[in-house]
Design an enzyme around this catalytic site. Structure first.
Site, PDB file in Angstrom:
ATOM      1  N   CYS A  96     -21.604 -68.603  -7.918  1.00  0.00           N
ATOM      2  CA  CYS A  96     -22.665 -69.091  -7.336  1.00  0.00           C
ATOM      3  C   CYS A  96     -22.628 -70.806  -7.052  1.00  0.00           C
ATOM      4  O   CYS A  96     -22.152 -71.394  -7.732  1.00  0.00           O
ATOM      5  CB  CYS A  96     -24.066 -68.942  -8.316  1.00  0.00           C
ATOM      6  SG  CYS A  96     -24.295 -67.427  -8.866  1.00  0.00           S
TER       7      CYS A  96
ATOM      8  N   LYS B 146     -16.688 -63.592 -14.532  1.00  0.00           N
ATOM      9  CA  LYS B 146     -16.102 -62.956 -13.357  1.00  0.00           C
ATOM     10  C   LYS B 146     -15.856 -64.268 -12.298  1.00  0.00           C
ATOM     11  O   LYS B 146     -16.541 -65.256 -11.914  1.00  0.00           O
ATOM     12  CB  LYS B 146     -17.541 -62.333 -12.321  1.00  0.00           C
ATOM     13  CG  LYS B 146     -17.008 -61.584 -11.061  1.00  0.00           C
ATOM     14  CD  LYS B 146     -18.095 -60.699 -10.619  1.00  0.00           C
ATOM     15  CE  LYS B 146     -17.842 -60.173  -9.176  1.00  0.00           C
ATOM     16  NZ  LYS B 146     -18.832 -59.084  -8.861  1.00  0.00           N
TER      17      LYS B 146
ATOM     18  N   ILE C  16     -11.935 -59.617  -8.405  1.00  0.00           N
ATOM     19  CA  ILE C  16     -12.456 -60.790  -7.725  1.00  0.00           C
ATOM     20  C   ILE C  16     -13.741 -60.713  -7.273  1.00  0.00           C
ATOM     21  O   ILE C  16     -14.260 -59.539  -6.933  1.00  0.00           O
ATOM     22  CB  ILE C  16     -11.333 -61.299  -6.616  1.00  0.00           C
ATOM     23  CG1 ILE C  16     -11.343 -60.164  -5.627  1.00  0.00           C
ATOM     24  CG2 ILE C  16      -9.960 -61.606  -7.032  1.00  0.00           C
ATOM     25  CD1 ILE C  16     -10.755 -60.592  -4.374  1.00  0.00           C
TER      26      ILE C  16
ATOM     27  N   GLY D 247     -11.899 -55.247  -6.159  1.00  0.00           N
ATOM     28  CA  GLY D 247     -11.856 -55.611  -4.868  1.00  0.00           C
ATOM     29  C   GLY D 247     -11.036 -54.462  -4.156  1.00  0.00           C
ATOM     30  O   GLY D 247      -9.847 -54.078  -4.279  1.00  0.00           O
ATOM     31  N   GLY D 248     -12.067 -53.793  -3.270  1.00  0.00           N
ATOM     32  CA  GLY D 248     -11.492 -52.877  -2.373  1.00  0.00           C
ATOM     33  C   GLY D 248     -11.105 -51.664  -3.018  1.00  0.00           C
ATOM     34  O   GLY D 248     -10.540 -50.740  -1.997  1.00  0.00           O
TER      35      GLY D 248
ATOM     36  N   THR E  34     -17.988 -52.167  -2.769  1.00  0.00           N
ATOM     37  CA  THR E  34     -18.257 -51.614  -1.311  1.00  0.00           C
ATOM     38  C   THR E  34     -18.330 -50.328  -0.977  1.00  0.00           C
ATOM     39  O   THR E  34     -18.858 -49.454  -0.104  1.00  0.00           O
ATOM     40  CB  THR E  34     -17.531 -52.601  -0.260  1.00  0.00           C
ATOM     41  OG1 THR E  34     -17.618 -53.794  -0.531  1.00  0.00           O
ATOM     42  CG2 THR E  34     -17.785 -52.248   1.219  1.00  0.00           C
TER      43      THR E  34
HETATM   44  C1  LIG Z   1     -23.660 -56.708  -0.499  1.00  0.00           C
HETATM   45  C2  LIG Z   1     -23.012 -57.271  -1.816  1.00  0.00           C
HETATM   46  C3  LIG Z   1     -23.633 -57.760  -2.750  1.00  0.00           C
HETATM   47  C4  LIG Z   1     -23.104 -58.307  -3.879  1.00  0.00           C
HETATM   48  N1  LIG Z   1     -23.590 -59.227  -4.890  1.00  0.00           N
HETATM   49  C5  LIG Z   1     -23.257 -59.602  -6.007  1.00  0.00           C
HETATM   50  C6  LIG Z   1     -23.806 -60.201  -7.116  1.00  0.00           C
HETATM   51  O1  LIG Z   1     -24.920 -60.268  -7.080  1.00  0.00           O
HETATM   52  N2  LIG Z   1     -23.209 -60.726  -8.063  1.00  0.00           N
HETATM   53  C7  LIG Z   1     -21.732 -60.693  -8.090  1.00  0.00           C
HETATM   54  O2  LIG Z   1     -20.996 -61.173  -9.034  1.00  0.00           O
HETATM   55  N3  LIG Z   1     -21.060 -60.138  -6.989  1.00  0.00           N
HETATM   56  C8  LIG Z   1     -21.664 -59.442  -6.080  1.00  0.00           C
HETATM   57  N4  LIG Z   1     -20.972 -58.873  -4.971  1.00  0.00           N
HETATM   58  C9  LIG Z   1     -19.481 -58.844  -5.272  1.00  0.00           C
HETATM   59  C10 LIG Z   1     -19.001 -57.448  -5.725  1.00  0.00           C
HETATM   60  O3  LIG Z   1     -19.620 -57.286  -7.170  1.00  0.00           O
HETATM   61  C11 LIG Z   1     -17.471 -57.496  -5.969  1.00  0.00           C
HETATM   62  O4  LIG Z   1     -16.942 -58.340  -6.744  1.00  0.00           O
HETATM   63  C12 LIG Z   1     -16.824 -57.733  -4.460  1.00  0.00           C
HETATM   64  O5  LIG Z   1     -17.722 -56.909  -3.529  1.00  0.00           O
HETATM   65  C13 LIG Z   1     -15.420 -57.153  -4.233  1.00  0.00           C
HETATM   66  O6  LIG Z   1     -15.198 -55.738  -4.574  1.00  0.00           O
HETATM   67  P1  LIG Z   1     -15.295 -54.536  -3.525  1.00  0.00           P
HETATM   68  O7  LIG Z   1     -14.317 -54.945  -2.449  1.00  0.00           O
HETATM   69  O8  LIG Z   1     -14.884 -53.200  -4.098  1.00  0.00           O
HETATM   70  O9  LIG Z   1     -16.672 -54.487  -2.892  1.00  0.00           O
HETATM   71  C14 LIG Z   1     -21.769 -58.335  -4.044  1.00  0.00           C
HETATM   72  C15 LIG Z   1     -20.906 -57.678  -2.936  1.00  0.00           C
HETATM   73  C16 LIG Z   1     -21.563 -57.068  -2.004  1.00  0.00           C
HETATM   74  C17 LIG Z   1     -20.827 -56.230  -0.867  1.00  0.00           C
END
Ligand SMILES: Cc1cc2nc3c(=O)[nH]c(=O)nc-3n(C[C@H](O)[C@H](O)[C@H](O)COP(=O)(O)O)c2cc1C
Ligand SMILES: Cc1cc2nc3c(=O)[nH]c(=O)nc-3n(C[C@H](O)[C@H](O)[C@H](O)COP(=O)(O)OP(=O)(O)OC[C@H]3O[C@@H](n4cnc5c(N)ncnc54)[C@H](O)[C@@H]3O)c2cc1C
Ligand code: FES
Lengths: 301, 269
Positions: free
Chosen positions: A130, A165, A191, A243-244, A266
């Site tokens: 943040c 995180k 990440i 991540g992914g 995602t």
């Molecule tokens: C729509 C969206 C909202 C997210 N909101 C947060 C959040 O509020 N806090 C946080 O720590 N990460 C947030 N993330 C990050 C995810 O928790 C995660 O770290 C990131 O998407 C990578 O993982 P992925 O590739 O599996 O999506 C958000 C990701 C997405 C796509």
């Protein structure tokens, strides 16, 4: 039957598959599709001390094998969470982990302190990606000093399992990981999204209202794997890989790189049942490779 | 009302206009109850381009034959891939999603659709007719090529047509159609189409003192309220179009009362 259980500091998880904050709502959004209790844990969406409306629409852009978001931590605030959301979360029979966000150290501390008093929240995940308002909006997690400072402050008020995180938008993630470990973190998760941008060539303007946003999805997996590998080699804390991750093979790769557990983000949007598919897939993998436990895989390369 | 994930099977893929395809799909088990205005999140098969699912309104539901159909306008790679799918292809869909149109209204109602916004109106018109309503339906497009499924609409509604180039029906934007002069005689307007058109319809309805519901097409990632990407600004703050919409009463939408906004978003179809 292979043993999928794993531990993260004081948390015993029935399996290493959790859901990533901001991608799984408060769990109930997925209850038509999966048995929430079958998950290792649910990291619910970010909570800040005050309610936040988030950023203006458009907040999402699809990109090659991924997406950008600039949701901006929209949530109804700490009081609403405690009064209205927490009672519902208490019905879910797995680890519920709150994602604690803020724009000042005091904000983080306030949320963490309140979460500590909620029995069914067994851990918090500190989202240090943040923007820090006092530091001109630079994310807490992008400087060694502010990452250390916020971790230390929260550690003082939070006695249960503290997950921090990490943001990937840094020169050396290992330096940040070390600082956060010094600050008293129990577990590291990584990440968060990669700072990115999308442009609409026809309209000749950025797609997102905020111009830049966070990249997630399969596109970021190789970067995430590299960072998990580096951090788990350098720091003696359990690591959660994020991540992914879209299938069991992706999850196994993270275990091999050093993650004790994983979070799926995602991919939940594409297949709301992906987490249960991954749990089943990990079981099949262990059987196929004659392994008794998932723990044997962790950090084995 | 629970949501399902189904491997639908495409029974029929017809092309009612050069840029439109109707996919009629068979459900593998009994169709859940669907309401007009609700939508499905459809996975685009074997596409590297369309990574996320694509939202499409429910165009028609046939409980007897257990089929659900989608009317899809070809706008990008995802929709083009869907348009080319042969019968027999499996289409993975999550549905029914969102909140639909309010069905318990006094007569007479006017349905207004532009472009692919025609899609949910057939299911709506059929449902209203089944409930004993006389349905009036104004359909608009850039040219005659955009006016698709007209015979189907004629079976259930009094149909009015308009095109921007005058190739069919009255010439002009939907809000310039003569039926709009009689707008005050309707109790409610239901509209779906491009935002500029919806804003123009909302303003005209407001001026005529007629209540108006619009179906929005915000970009979506999840379609189930998990990502918060699809929000629209309402009087109560940002709200998810996928769960609290896609249908909204225009009085709840912030900034939809001012003509200024319409000038910025010229009402094209
Ligand atoms: C729509 C969206 C909202 C997210 N909101 C947060 C959040 O509020 N806090 C946080 O720590 N990460 C947030 N993330 C990050 C995810 O928790 C995660 O770290 C990131 O998407 C990578 O993982 P992925 O590739 O599996 O999506 C958000 C990701 C997405 C796509
Ligand atoms: C609730 C809801 C219901 C919908 N119902 C229908 C329907 O019944 N029939 C139908 O044909 N379409 C419908 N849409 C729009 C449809 O989802 C998009 O056209 C589709 O996602 C585009 O995918 P693509 O891969 O072909 O285009 P992309 O490659 O993603 O984009 C191509 C072009 O289309 C534009 N575009 C992308 N998404 C949208 C959108 N949501 N609205 C308008 N333009 C867009 C982009 O700006 C770009 O210029 C609906 C959308 C929503 C949110
Ligand atoms: S599309 Fe994810 S919340 Fe609406």
């Amino acid at each position: 039957m292979p043993d999928l259980s794993t531990t993260l500091h004081q948390l015993s998880l029935k399996n290493p598959v959790m859901t990533a904050s901001g991608t799984f709502g408060y769990g109930k959004e997925f209850s038509d599709f999966i048995d929430l209790a079958s998950l290792g844990g649910i990291i619910v969406k970010a909570t800040t001390s005050e309610p936040r409306e988030g950023n203006p629409y458009p907040r999402m852009a699809e990109t090659a094998s991924g997406m950008l978001n600039s949701v901006g931590l929209q949530n109804k605030g700490l009081d609403y969470f405690v009064k209205h959301i927490y009672p519902e979360l208490q019905q879910i029979n797995t680890h519920i982990i709150a994602n604690v966000s803020g724009s000042t150290i005091e904000g983080y501390v306030e949320v963490a302190e309140k979460m500590a008093g909620l029995d069914h929240i067994t851990a918090i995940e500190l989202n240090i990606s943040c923007p820090n308002v006092k530091q001109g909006g630079m994310a807490f997690g992008t400087s060694v000093t502010s990452a250390l400072e916020v971790t230390r402050a929260v550690r003082k008020v939070y006695p249960k399992t503290l997950i921090v995180k990490l943001s990937p938008n840094v020169t050396s993630i290992v330096d940040i990981a070390r600082a956060v470990a010094d600050g008293g973190a129990d577990v590291l998760s990584l990440i968060n999204t990669l700072l990115a941008m999308a442009i609409d060539a026809e309209k000749r303007r950025p797609v997102l209202s905020t111009v830049t946003g966070g990249l997630s999805g399969p596109a970021v997996k190789p970067v995430a794997l590299r960072m998990v590998w580096q951090v788990s080699k350098a720091v003696k804390l359990p690591v959660i890989g994020i991540g992914g991750i879209c299938n069991a093979t992706d999850a196994i790769e993270f275990f091999l790189a050093g993650a004790s557990a994983i979070q799926v983000g995602t991919a939940n949007f594409i297949n709301p049942r992906v987490t249960t598919d991954i749990i089943k897939g990990i079981e099949d993998y262990l059987l196929r490779h004659n392994l008794q436990t998932v723990r044997e895989l962790v950090g084995s390369i | 009302m629970s949501k399902v994930i189904h491997d639908l099977i495409i029974l029929e893929n017809r092309q009612p206009g050069p840029e439109y395809h109707v996919l009629v799909c068979k459900a593998p088990e009994t169709l859940p109850v669907c309401y007009p205005g609700q939508f499905a999140e459809v996975a685009v098969p074997s596409s590297t381009h369309a990574f996320l699912r694509r939202p499409f309104s429910i165009h028609n539901v046939d409980y007897q034959n257990n089929t659900i159909s989608f009317l899809i306008k070809m706008v990008g790679q995802g929709t083009r891939t869907l348009g080319q799918l042969p019968t027999g292809t499996v289409l993975n869909a999550i549905y029914p999603l969102g909140k639909g149109f309010s069905l318990n209204q006094a007569e007479p109602v006017l349905l207004v659709g532009g472009g692919c916004g025609i899609a949910p109106l057939l299911f709506l018109a059929k449902t209203l007719k089944l409930n004993g309503y006389t349905v009036h339906c104004l359909l608009g497009g850039r040219s005659a090529d955009d006016l698709v499924e007209i015979p189907e609409f004629r079976e259930t509604a009094e149909v009015y047509l308009t095109t921007e180039d005058g190739t069919q029906g009255e010439k002009g934007f939907v809000t310039q159609h003569s039926i709009f002069r009689e707008l005050a005689g309707f109790t409610r307007v239901f509209a779906c189409g491009p935002e500029g058109m919806l804003r123009a319809v909302a303003l005209a309805s407001r001026a005529a003192g007629v209540s108006c519901e619009v179906s929005l097409e915000n970009n979506m990632a999840c379609g189930i309220g998990a990502c918060l990407c699809c929000v629209v600004e309402t009087r109560k703050g940002n709200r998810c179009v996928c769960t609290e919409g896609p249908v909204f009463n225009v009085l709840d939408l912030k900034g939809w009362e001012s003509p200024q906004e319409v000038a910025d978003n010229c009402p094209v179809i």
